[in-house]
Scaffold this motif. Structure first.
Motif, short mmCIF file in Angstrom:
data_model
loop_
_atom_site.label_atom_id
_atom_site.label_comp_id
_atom_site.label_asym_id
_atom_site.label_seq_id
_atom_site.Cartn_x
_atom_site.Cartn_y
_atom_site.Cartn_z
N PHE A 271 -13.51 -24.93 -23.34
CA PHE A 271 -14.40 -23.78 -23.23
C PHE A 271 -14.78 -23.58 -21.77
N GLY A 272 -14.75 -22.33 -21.34
CA GLY A 272 -15.20 -21.96 -20.01
C GLY A 272 -15.61 -20.51 -20.02
N SER A 273 -16.45 -20.12 -19.08
CA SER A 273 -16.97 -18.76 -19.07
C SER A 273 -16.62 -17.96 -17.81
N ASN A 274 -16.52 -18.63 -16.68
CA ASN A 274 -16.40 -17.99 -15.37
C ASN A 274 -17.74 -17.43 -14.88
N TRP A 275 -18.85 -17.93 -15.47
CA TRP A 275 -20.17 -17.54 -15.00
C TRP A 275 -20.31 -17.97 -13.54
N VAL A 276 -20.91 -17.23 -12.69
CA VAL A 276 -21.62 -15.98 -12.81
C VAL A 276 -20.70 -14.79 -12.54
N ILE A 277 -19.47 -15.06 -12.11
CA ILE A 277 -18.54 -13.97 -11.82
C ILE A 277 -18.31 -13.11 -13.07
N SER A 278 -18.22 -13.76 -14.22
CA SER A 278 -17.98 -13.02 -15.46
C SER A 278 -19.06 -11.99 -15.73
N GLU A 279 -20.30 -12.35 -15.43
CA GLU A 279 -21.40 -11.41 -15.66
C GLU A 279 -21.34 -10.24 -14.69
N TYR A 280 -20.92 -10.51 -13.45
CA TYR A 280 -20.74 -9.42 -12.48
C TYR A 280 -19.58 -8.51 -12.90
N LEU A 281 -18.49 -9.11 -13.37
CA LEU A 281 -17.35 -8.31 -13.81
C LEU A 281 -17.72 -7.40 -14.98
N TRP A 282 -18.62 -7.87 -15.81
CA TRP A 282 -19.03 -7.07 -16.97
C TRP A 282 -19.81 -5.84 -16.54
N LEU A 283 -20.47 -5.92 -15.39
CA LEU A 283 -21.15 -4.73 -14.86
C LEU A 283 -20.14 -3.60 -14.65
N ARG A 284 -18.98 -3.97 -14.10
CA ARG A 284 -17.95 -2.96 -13.81
C ARG A 284 -17.41 -2.33 -15.09
N SER A 285 -17.34 -3.10 -16.16
CA SER A 285 -16.78 -2.57 -17.41
C SER A 285 -17.82 -1.80 -18.23
#
Length: 331
Positions: A271-285
């Protein structure tokens, strides 16, 4: 809050709010011109990570110490002088400064892991800017100070997994039983198939491909390459960072996700999330959406982890057990 033990093997915890802004605007190149905030509303600092763990029930976060050294190198070369002698001298000075930044960031990550039993780290390397001795010294020093593995980011270096400059690191880690987690993708440097030669050359290498391979079409391209490499090499592993959201958003069915995980081997997946980058990427989507927390996306990914039609043993292994076994992280 979950009762399942969850270890996030793939987190990008950052030093300060300024460090987070540098990632957001310099590496990701997000700005108001894209319809996004000029600065992120939250940072990826250790304090914020502790809050995220408390809110989500994650037991442990592993820091992948990523210094976007390739970006610094490309940007810095744009301001070097024209005179060839001066240019060569100042390029070497720039290289040394960036390598020092890699080392200082690794030292910081090791210090965070030493302070908190809920944190661990993989040290970062750059085979383009670091020579063989520097690479091996950085890995050896990191492991001696408690690092659990090594982080490799081909898209940052502008190379692929068959670049011979990574051979000394592959050799050392294969002999020492140290896992390497590499960024993977089907649409930028990091193509999984390009690691085939290294896996053949170093059969004891434990290599973790991020994002299940990270193809834009689930199960195809780079995803299929990871599956094929896993069938051929027992040391191939992968993490689900950036991919469980595809189930949460309805792009991939839970049954199809589980079938793909089982084809690879649920004992080979972390299991991995890529937090905090993943949360920033979700802003774009999600343009125009203001996040309620710094873990909106992570909450959905954990919900998928808890509800995928896996057996209890498969879920337990994927959530934390495989990471503990692979890295030796004790209870």
């Amino acid at each position: 809050m979950t009762e399942l033990e969850i270890i996030d093997c793939h987190s990008h915890i950052l030093r300060t709010a300024d460090h987070s802004c540098d990632l957001y605007s310099n590496l990701l190149r997000f700005s108001a011109a894209m319809g996004l905030p000029d600065k992120p509303g939250f940072s990826g600092t250790p304090d914020e990570a502790e809050k995220v763990m408390a809110a989500t029930g994650i037991a442990h976060m592993n820091i992948l110490m990523f210094t976007w050294s390739g970006a610094y190198w490309r940007q810095g070369r744009n301001i070097l002088p024209d005179d060839p002698t001066d240019r060569e001298h100042e390029a070497q000075e720039l290289r040394c400064r960036i390598v020092r930044r890699i080392r200082d960031n690794n030292t910081w990550a090791l210090e965070q892991a030493a302070r908190s039993p809920r944190l661990s780290c993989f040290v970062g390397v750059d085979p383009v800017l670091m020579d063989e001795q520097s690479l091996l010294t950085e890995v050896e020093t990191g492991i001696s100070r408690g690092a659990l593995g090594v982080k490799h980011v081909p898209m940052n270096h502008g190379i692929e997994g068959d670049d011979p400059r990574m051979w000394p690191v592959f050799d050392y880690c294969a002999r020492a039983g140290i896992p390497i987690l590499t960024q993977a993708a089907g649409f930028m440097p990091g193509r999984p198939a390009r690691y085939a030669k290294a896996l053949q050359e170093f059969p004891n290498l434990n290599l973790i491909f991020a994002h299940l391979g990270h193809d834009r079409q689930f199960g195809q391209g780079a995803d299929a390459e990871v599956l094929e490499l896993a069938r051929q090499h027992s040391g191939v592993h992968t993490d689900v960072s950036l991919r469980l959201i595809e189930v949460a958003e309805g792009h991939v069915s839970a049954d199809d996700m589980v079938a793909h995980l089982r084809a690879i081997g649920t004992d080979r997946i972390l299991f991995g999330s890529n937090w905090v980058i993943s949360e920033y990427l979700w802003l774009r989507s999600r343009p125009g959406v203001t996040p309620a927390t710094s873990h909106d996306r992570l909450d959905k990914e954990i919900e998928v982890l808890e509800t995928l039609p896996l057996t209890d043993d498969e879920r337990t292994a994927l959530a934390a057990g495989n990471f503990r076994r692979l890295t030796g992280l004790s209870l």
